[in-house]
Design a protein around this motif. Structure first.
Motif, mmCIF file in Angstrom:
data_model
loop_
_atom_site.group_PDB
_atom_site.id
_atom_site.type_symbol
_atom_site.label_atom_id
_atom_site.label_comp_id
_atom_site.label_asym_id
_atom_site.label_seq_id
_atom_site.Cartn_x
_atom_site.Cartn_y
_atom_site.Cartn_z
ATOM 1 N N HIS A 1 2.826 -5.748 -2.038
ATOM 2 C CA HIS A 1 1.402 -5.371 -1.582
ATOM 3 C C HIS A 1 0.994 -3.593 -2.329
ATOM 4 C CE1 HIS A 1 1.064 -7.880 1.471
ATOM 5 N NE2 HIS A 1 2.686 -7.358 1.791
ATOM 6 N N ILE A 2 0.464 -3.024 -3.149
ATOM 7 C CA ILE A 2 0.023 -1.914 -3.720
ATOM 8 C C ILE A 2 -0.897 -1.051 -3.138
ATOM 9 C CG2 ILE A 2 -0.538 -0.992 -5.509
ATOM 10 C CD1 ILE A 2 0.691 -3.335 -7.050
ATOM 11 N N PHE A 3 -0.855 0.614 -2.653
ATOM 12 C CA PHE A 3 -1.625 1.074 -1.487
ATOM 13 C C PHE A 3 -1.928 2.080 -2.375
ATOM 14 C CE2 PHE A 3 1.374 -1.619 0.914
ATOM 15 C CZ PHE A 3 0.553 -2.070 2.009
ATOM 16 N N GLU A 4 -3.150 2.867 -2.246
ATOM 17 C CA GLU A 4 -3.428 3.880 -3.011
ATOM 18 C C GLU A 4 -3.404 5.338 -2.645
ATOM 19 O OE1 GLU A 4 -6.151 3.833 -5.264
ATOM 20 O OE2 GLU A 4 -5.792 1.616 -5.405
ATOM 21 N N SER A 5 -2.139 4.750 -1.057
ATOM 22 C CA SER A 5 -2.162 6.448 -0.847
ATOM 23 C C SER A 5 -1.158 6.289 0.580
ATOM 24 C CB SER A 5 -2.965 7.466 0.176
ATOM 25 O OG SER A 5 -3.615 6.357 1.040
ATOM 26 N N SER A 6 -0.279 7.363 0.658
ATOM 27 C CA SER A 6 0.670 7.324 1.524
ATOM 28 C C SER A 6 0.259 7.167 3.331
ATOM 29 C CB SER A 6 1.555 8.033 1.702
ATOM 30 O OG SER A 6 0.917 9.461 1.743
ATOM 31 N N ALA B 1 -2.285 5.283 3.723
ATOM 32 C CA ALA B 1 -2.815 3.683 3.736
ATOM 33 C C ALA B 1 -1.147 3.145 4.002
ATOM 34 C CB ALA B 1 -3.134 3.242 2.647
#
Length: 71
Positions: A14-19, A21
């Motif tokens: 899983h790749i997130f845009e921000s902490s 998220a």
């Protein structure tokens, strides 16, 4: 094809845009898993490796502040 019992052997990335998220997603996942564990087993235990992860997860998680067994 891998069966659902093999999910632990083949985790999803899983790749997130921000902490924020990461925190929101983690809180939702932990809430769902903990509810299921408590319903099935009567108890839920979680451990974090340390670093920044505990504070990232805790920033959106109500369950941490409500527990008397957090260490």
């Amino acid at each position: 094809m891998a069966s659902s019992s093999d999910d632990a052997l083949y985790p999803k990335l899983h790749i997130f845009e921000s902490s924020d998220a990461i925190s929101e997603d983690s809180a939702k996942r932990i809430a769902a898993l903990s509810a299921r564990a408590v319903q099935e087993k009567g108890v839920f235990t979680i451990a974090f490796s340390g670093g920044s992860l505990p504070s990232i997860v805790a920033s959106k998680s109500n369950f941490i502040s409500g527990s008397s067994n957090v260490s």
